[in-house]
Design an enzyme around this catalytic site. Structure first.
Site, PDB file in Angstrom:
ATOM      1  N   VAL A   9      -1.998 -39.512 -57.003  1.00  0.00           N
ATOM      2  CA  VAL A   9      -2.517 -39.248 -55.591  1.00  0.00           C
ATOM      3  C   VAL A   9      -1.639 -39.543 -54.532  1.00  0.00           C
ATOM      4  CG1 VAL A   9      -5.031 -39.496 -56.423  1.00  0.00           C
ATOM      5  CG2 VAL A   9      -3.846 -41.645 -55.647  1.00  0.00           C
ATOM      6  N   SER A  10      -1.802 -39.077 -53.327  1.00  0.00           N
ATOM      7  CA  SER A  10      -0.606 -39.317 -52.400  1.00  0.00           C
ATOM      8  C   SER A  10      -0.735 -40.369 -51.700  1.00  0.00           C
ATOM      9  CB  SER A  10      -0.692 -37.930 -51.426  1.00  0.00           C
ATOM     10  OG  SER A  10      -0.258 -36.839 -52.122  1.00  0.00           O
ATOM     11  N   THR A  11      -2.088 -41.019 -51.439  1.00  0.00           N
ATOM     12  CA  THR A  11      -2.108 -42.265 -50.757  1.00  0.00           C
ATOM     13  C   THR A  11      -3.081 -43.226 -51.545  1.00  0.00           C
ATOM     14  OG1 THR A  11      -3.985 -41.615 -49.597  1.00  0.00           O
ATOM     15  CG2 THR A  11      -2.125 -40.911 -48.493  1.00  0.00           C
ATOM     16  N   GLN A  14      -6.878 -42.438 -51.777  1.00  0.00           N
ATOM     17  CA  GLN A  14      -7.437 -41.579 -52.685  1.00  0.00           C
ATOM     18  C   GLN A  14      -7.610 -42.371 -53.947  1.00  0.00           C
ATOM     19  OE1 GLN A  14      -4.113 -38.700 -52.139  1.00  0.00           O
ATOM     20  NE2 GLN A  14      -5.752 -37.061 -51.342  1.00  0.00           N
TER      21      GLN A  14
END
Length: 193
Positions: A9-11, A14
């Site tokens: 996940v990007s962050t 999430q």
């Protein structure tokens, strides 16, 4: 042959839960799922590096989607090519694509290029929107505390930190930021004749 999984996940806001669940449902053991919580624009990701170090000839790496492995075409191609040369296949669950065989590798490289082009278009549109908003007078950044004018007045009158924060409800950090602003404004003010 081992089934290995990769989820990203990007962050940190999430969740990896859905991707991990999907990988388990396809037969990947939990101890063979590698994860990252950071952007896919670079392959300098700890989980990805551990996965690539663990993977051996005839292993299969499963990813839920292509963009989980990477968004940058050059990095994605390097990962796919490195695995391909070691005899490691990569499969994407969302669309059933696989790097197994010559045709699979070519399809993956083409799709990675399309994904990067789309990402660049999104960045261009976002930047165009920001420029238009600035031209329309939209202010970006943190909004001032509603009691800032009162706090400024009290600070200029020489009130102590405790009195200013008590009367206005601003934080200590805001108090000191306003004091710095007053000092900088005074320093940069033109001298009157």
């Amino acid at each position: 042959m081992a089934l290995l999984g990769y989820a990203r996940v990007s962050t940190s806001h999430q969740k990896l839960t859905h991707q991990i669940s999907e990988l388990k449902n396809t037969g990947v053991r939990e101890d063979r799922i590698f994860t990252d919580m950071m952007t896919g624009a670079t392959d300098e990701r700890e989980g990805l590096q551990r996965l690539l170090a663990r993977a051996e000839k005839d292993d299969v790496i499963l990813c839920t989607k292509m963009d989980r492995l990477g968004r940058n075409t050059a990095d994605m191609i390097r990962v796919v090519d490195g695995c391909y040369k070691k005899g490691i296949a990569i499969r994407f669950l969302e669309n059933g694509l696989s790097t197994e065989g010559t045709m699979g590798k070519m399809v993956i490289q083409i799709l990675a290029a399309v994904a990067e082009a789309e990402r660049e278009r999104i960045l261009e549109r976002t930047n165009d929107g920001r420029i238009a908003a600035l031209a329309a007078g939209v202010k970006f950044g943190r909004k001032n505390h509603p009691r800032t004018p009162v706090a400024l007045t009290l600070i200029l009158q020489g009130e102590a930190l405790s009195r200013v924060t008590e009367k206005t409800g601003i934080s200590r950090a805001t108090y000191f930021r306003l004091k710095r602003k007053i000092k900088n404004d005074a320093k940069n003010a033109p001298l009157s004749q």
